[in-house]
Scaffold this motif. Structure first.
Motif, short mmCIF file in Angstrom:
data_model
loop_
_atom_site.label_atom_id
_atom_site.label_comp_id
_atom_site.label_asym_id
_atom_site.label_seq_id
_atom_site.Cartn_x
_atom_site.Cartn_y
_atom_site.Cartn_z
N ARG A 1 0.90 -1.17 -0.20
CA ARG A 1 -0.09 0.02 0.07
C ARG A 1 0.81 1.22 0.20
O ARG A 1 1.93 1.18 0.75
N ARG B 1 0.70 6.05 -0.91
CA ARG B 1 -0.01 7.01 -1.21
C ARG B 1 0.22 7.15 -2.61
O ARG B 1 1.42 7.27 -2.93
N ASN C 1 -8.33 2.56 3.50
CA ASN C 1 -7.36 3.82 3.74
C ASN C 1 -8.04 4.88 2.98
O ASN C 1 -8.98 4.75 2.30
N TRP D 1 -4.79 6.85 -1.11
CA TRP D 1 -4.08 5.65 -0.92
C TRP D 1 -4.66 4.67 -2.28
O TRP D 1 -5.71 4.87 -2.45
N GLU E 1 -13.27 4.04 6.16
CA GLU E 1 -13.52 3.20 7.41
C GLU E 1 -14.78 3.33 7.97
O GLU E 1 -15.04 4.29 8.58
N THR F 1 -0.88 -1.83 7.64
CA THR F 1 -1.33 -1.02 6.45
C THR F 1 -0.98 0.48 6.58
O THR F 1 -1.46 1.11 5.73
N GLU F 2 -0.59 1.10 7.61
CA GLU F 2 -0.49 2.35 7.91
C GLU F 2 1.06 2.59 8.75
O GLU F 2 1.27 1.57 9.24
#
Length: 459
Positions: free
Chosen positions: A14, A16, A109, A113, A225, A428-429
């Motif tokens: 993943r 940006r 996200n 993203w 989300e 994931t982040e």
């Protein structure tokens, strides 16, 4: 060399868009996955096709074209199912006996993203070992096909219909019974892929549907989300229409959140808990969930004398544990429900059917069902990831709470009979997640603050 701006985990890669995730990066990883999957398929003597699909994100069409070309360039045939959901893609891999699947979706996200999700021939996301093996090709060099061995493209427009048919064919989904109830349902698609799927399912189940944000253009009107604080519009819709339940999905439709008949967002942890409750009425066996899931799942399982097995966070980790213990249901507290009878993947359409089945069987408002069980307060916090390793935080927490049961499968989870805290780096982040639950907000907040305090010392 891996770009540090990319998030690489069991969930795929993943980033940006334009800042780590570029068409060049997408092409390189897609080609590596295609070459890896094709080689393994040839070793098994099986089909070398890859199923390809995307969610509704604004950058989806661009990366879809790039990915399809990258797969063709390594000799993989492409079965293109277009705009779709992640669970639909997983089921399509199994249906076509494909070498794998590739989903273009950053799930929950934010809008800037996007991501690639890699699926093996069994319909599961790649394990950590498989992912490492595939990514090694990125650095070692991808073996591209010559001009006369390029892949071909085929289109499959029936994947969603097959998915919904499979859900409705489950033996404990009483389709006629649900239809007879004429449930009034509210739905928020958040302009994700669910707009083309969930209303159709609700109509097949005889529901009166009131829906918002169905346009699948990826221009999310709110944070995508489906947590309680993001569902204000759905809560209003439930109250305005008199709906008996409200559903919300994330952009790739593997997570499902609920709003009850009073217009209250009850928390995404209840999705798995209530789905577990209805499945255990028809199937007895173990329940599997991850280390960050609410104890409400344990309460639902205890109602049927069944144990809950915990696994590291990540859909594939839960799925593999479910397979190992022969679980009858599992999932994650983020609204992800997994039923082995359907497939070993989180599936929001499945969750919708199970919740309507429960309401049909119970013949009482959802709010009353929820009131029958203990209420917990769960606090989900996140902090920037410190430069130093987290081991020092884990050690200090264990020293501070020596009476707790420690689980080190995934970061550190400390548990007691009525509360727990889990600290782990996100996959994931670029953050550290600190999640705690207790019988009230004070208890949960105290555990979170202790975690924050220890993390601050590493900053």
């Amino acid at each position: 060399m891996t770009d540090p701006r990319l998030m690489i985990s069991v969930s795929g890669i993943r980033g940006r868009v334009g800042h780590g995730l570029t068409p060049e990066v997408v092409a390189r990883y897609a080609a590596a996955f295609g070459a890896w999957a094709v080689a393994r398929a040839k070793d098994r003597g099986s089909r070398t096709a890859i199923v390809l699909g995307r969610d509704s994100r604004v950058t989806g069409p661009l990366f879809h074209s790039v990915t399809r070309a990258a797969l063709e360039s390594v000799g993989a045939d492409v079965i293109d199912i277009g705009l779709t959901t992640t669970p639909t893609l997983q089921l399509a891999v199994e249906h076509h006996h494909a070498a794998g699947g590739l989903g273009i979706t950053a799930s929950h996200n934010p809008i800037e993203w996007n991501a690639l999700k890699f699926i093996g021939p069994d319909g599961l996301f790649l394990s950590a070992a498989q992912g490492a093996e595939m990514r090694a090709l990125v650095d070692a060099g991808v073996p591209y096909a010559e001009w006369d061995a390029l892949g071909e493209v085929y289109f499959d427009g029936d994947a969603v219909a097959r998915h919904l048919d499979a859900v409705l064919a489950l033996p404990f989904i009483d389709v006629d019974g649900i239809r007879s109830r004429n449930f009034r349902v509210a739905y928020d698609a958040c302009r994700g892929a669910g707009g083309a799927v969930i209303p159709k399912l609700l109509e097949l189940l005889g529901c009166e549907v009131h829906a918002i944000e169905l346009e699948a253009d990826g221009r999310f009107p709110r944070p995508p989300e489906p947590v309680a604080e993001n569902l204000v519009a759905l809560q209003t819709l439930v109250q305005k229409t008199g709906a008996q339940i409200g559903f919300a999905t994330d952009p790739d439709v593997d997570r499902l959140a609920l709003v009850d008949d009073t217009g209250r967002a009850i928390g995404e942890d209840y999705t798995l808990a209530l789905a577990t409750r209805v499945v255990l009425r028809h199937r007895k066996g173990a329940v599997v969930t991850n280390l960050s899931t609410s104890r409400i799942v344990d309460d639902m399982a205890a109602e049927h004398g069944v144990s809950v097995v915990r696994a590291p966070v990540g859909e594939v980790n839960v799925a593999l544990k479910m397979r190992a213990v022969n679980a009858v249901i599992g999932g994650e507290g983020n609204g992800g429900v997994i039923l082995p009878e359907l497939h070993l993947g989180r599936d929001a359409p499945l969750g919708v059917a199970l919740l309507l089945q429960m309401m049909h069987e119970d013949a009482e408002p959802l709010s009353r069902t929820v009131e029958r069980f203990p209420r917990y307060t769960i606090i989900k916090d996140k902090l920037d990831r410190p430069a130093k390793p987290l081991d020092a935080v884990y050690a200090a927490l264990r020293d501070a709470f020596a009476d707790a049961e420690a689980d080190t499968q995934d970061g550190l989870r400390l548990g007691w009979s009525d509360r727990w805290v889990h600290i782990r780096p996100s996959g994931t982040e670029p953050i550290v997640r600190v999640i705690a639950e207790g019988p009230d907000e004070r208890a949960a907040r105290g555990l979170v603050e202790k975690g924050r305090e220890l993390l601050a010392k590493l900053a």
